[in-house]
Design an enzyme around this catalytic site. Structure first.
Site, PDB file in Angstrom:
ATOM      1  CB  VAL A  14      -6.935  -1.830  13.244  1.00 61.11           C
ATOM      2  CG1 VAL A  14      -7.281  -1.024  14.485  1.00 61.11           C
ATOM      3  CG2 VAL A  14      -6.426  -0.945  12.119  1.00 61.11           C
ATOM      4  CE  LYS A  38       3.941   0.871   7.438  1.00 57.61           C
ATOM      5  NZ  LYS A  38       2.589   0.860   8.021  1.00 57.61           N
ATOM      6  CB  SER A  42       8.240   3.937  13.600  1.00 55.57           C
ATOM      7  OG  SER A  42       6.871   3.754  13.913  1.00 55.57           O
ATOM      8  CG  ASP A  55       3.848  -3.533   9.511  1.00 57.07           C
ATOM      9  OD1 ASP A  55       3.743  -4.707   9.919  1.00 57.07           O
ATOM     10  OD2 ASP A  55       3.443  -2.548  10.152  1.00 57.07           O
ATOM     11  N   GLY A 119      -0.374   4.060  11.495  1.00 52.65           N
ATOM     12  CA  GLY A 119      -1.359   4.472  12.485  1.00 52.65           C
ATOM     13  C   GLY A 119      -2.710   4.736  11.842  1.00 52.65           C
ATOM     14  CG  ASN A 176      -7.903  -7.604  10.362  1.00 53.59           C
ATOM     15  OD1 ASN A 176      -7.969  -8.780  10.012  1.00 53.59           O
ATOM     16  ND2 ASN A 176      -6.841  -7.113  10.982  1.00 53.59           N
ATOM     17  CG  ASP A 177     -13.197 -10.810  12.434  1.00 54.99           C
ATOM     18  OD1 ASP A 177     -13.763  -9.708  12.341  1.00 54.99           O
ATOM     19  OD2 ASP A 177     -13.667 -11.862  11.963  1.00 54.99           O
ATOM     20  N   PRO A 205     -10.933 -13.140   8.922  1.00 56.78           N
ATOM     21  CG  PRO A 205     -10.793 -15.454   8.653  1.00 56.78           C
ATOM     22  CD  PRO A 205     -10.782 -14.169   7.875  1.00 56.78           C
ATOM     23  CG  LEU A 207      -6.527 -15.269  10.043  1.00 58.10           C
ATOM     24  CD1 LEU A 207      -5.987 -14.702   8.737  1.00 58.10           C
ATOM     25  CD2 LEU A 207      -6.901 -16.734   9.877  1.00 58.10           C
TER      26      LEU A 207
END
EC number: 6.3.3.3
Length: 240
Positions: A14, A38, A42, A55, A119, A176-177, A205, A207
């Site tokens: 997401v 973080k 995984s 990430d 997650g 978050n779009d 927006p 992206l």
């Protein structure tokens, strides 16, 4: 005193990392020395330096402190599956004490620490520990990332209720779009704003391609979080 926040999402994929990078950028623009964390990741890839997670690398890049990778991501696994499954398969248990020790180290250096989970809220880290358990143990205020798509309203409200039932403060939420906005996008946002018991920090927006260096912090307003909205530039600090 160090500002600390835990970022969770309504689901996996997401955009927690995109939102986390935007939050780190916004805090840096407010003058804070920041650190992204973080603790468990995984889906990492082998590099000449060892396993690296995209990430975690993005959080490292968007931290104002010069952080070693291991300080940002103490547990990293190659298999893209739930952490408790891959850690058990490898015989590498995820310990709450290790997660907390890493957080303490960053708190000693940074003024504004952002912890990104993996997650959703109840992602298990072992048979007896979830990310929710650890965030509750640490009493971390929570920022919820809502991937705006069909079904997100129910997921967002359920997650918000779970956070509050744990006795934690839902400090804010980010829209978050994750897909191009549909015909009823405005109504979705209005419903989320009405039903979520926390300040709306902004909307990122749609992206299609977002790089770690992308300038996205301007989409968010941290003033609702409190002191993070004021300028508080710190002296230079050593690398962790």
């Amino acid at each position: 005193m160090t500002e600390r926040y835990f970022v969770t999402g309504t689901d996996t994929e997401v955009g927690k990392t995109v939102a986390s990078c935007a939050l780190l950028q916004a805090a840096a623009q407010a003058g804070w020395q920041t650190a992204g964390y973080k603790p468990v990741a995984s889906g990492s890839e082998m590099t000449p330096e060892g396993l690296r997670n995209s990430d975690a690398l993005a959080l490292q890049h968007n931290s104002t402190l010069a952080l070693r990778y291991e300080a940002v991501n103490p547990y990293t696994f190659a298999e893209p599956t739930s952490p408790h499954i891959v850690s058990a398969a490898l015989g590498q248990p995820i310990e709450a004490e290790t997660l907390s020790a890493g957080l303490r180290m960053l708190e000693a250096q940074a003024e504004w620490v952002l912890v990104e989970g993996a997650g959703g809220w109840f992602t298990p880290l072992s048979e007896t520990l979830t990310f929710a358990d650890w965030a509750t143990q640490e009493q971390l205020p929570v920022i919820l990332v809502v991937g705006v798509k069909l079904g997100c309203i129910n997921h967002a409200v359920l997650t918000a209720q779970a956070v509050q039932q744990a006795g934690l403060r839902l400090a804010g939420w980010v829209a978050n779009d994750v897909v191009p906005p549909g015909q009823r996008h405005t109504e979705y946002l209005a419903t989320l704003k009405r039903m979520l018991p926390a300040p709306f920090l902004g909307e990122i927006p749609w992206l299609e391609n977002v790089a770690p260096e992308s300038d996205i912090g301007h989409w968010l307003d941290l003033s609702a979080l409190g002191s993070a909205s004021s300028t508080g530039k710190a002296a230079d600090r050593p690398a962790v």
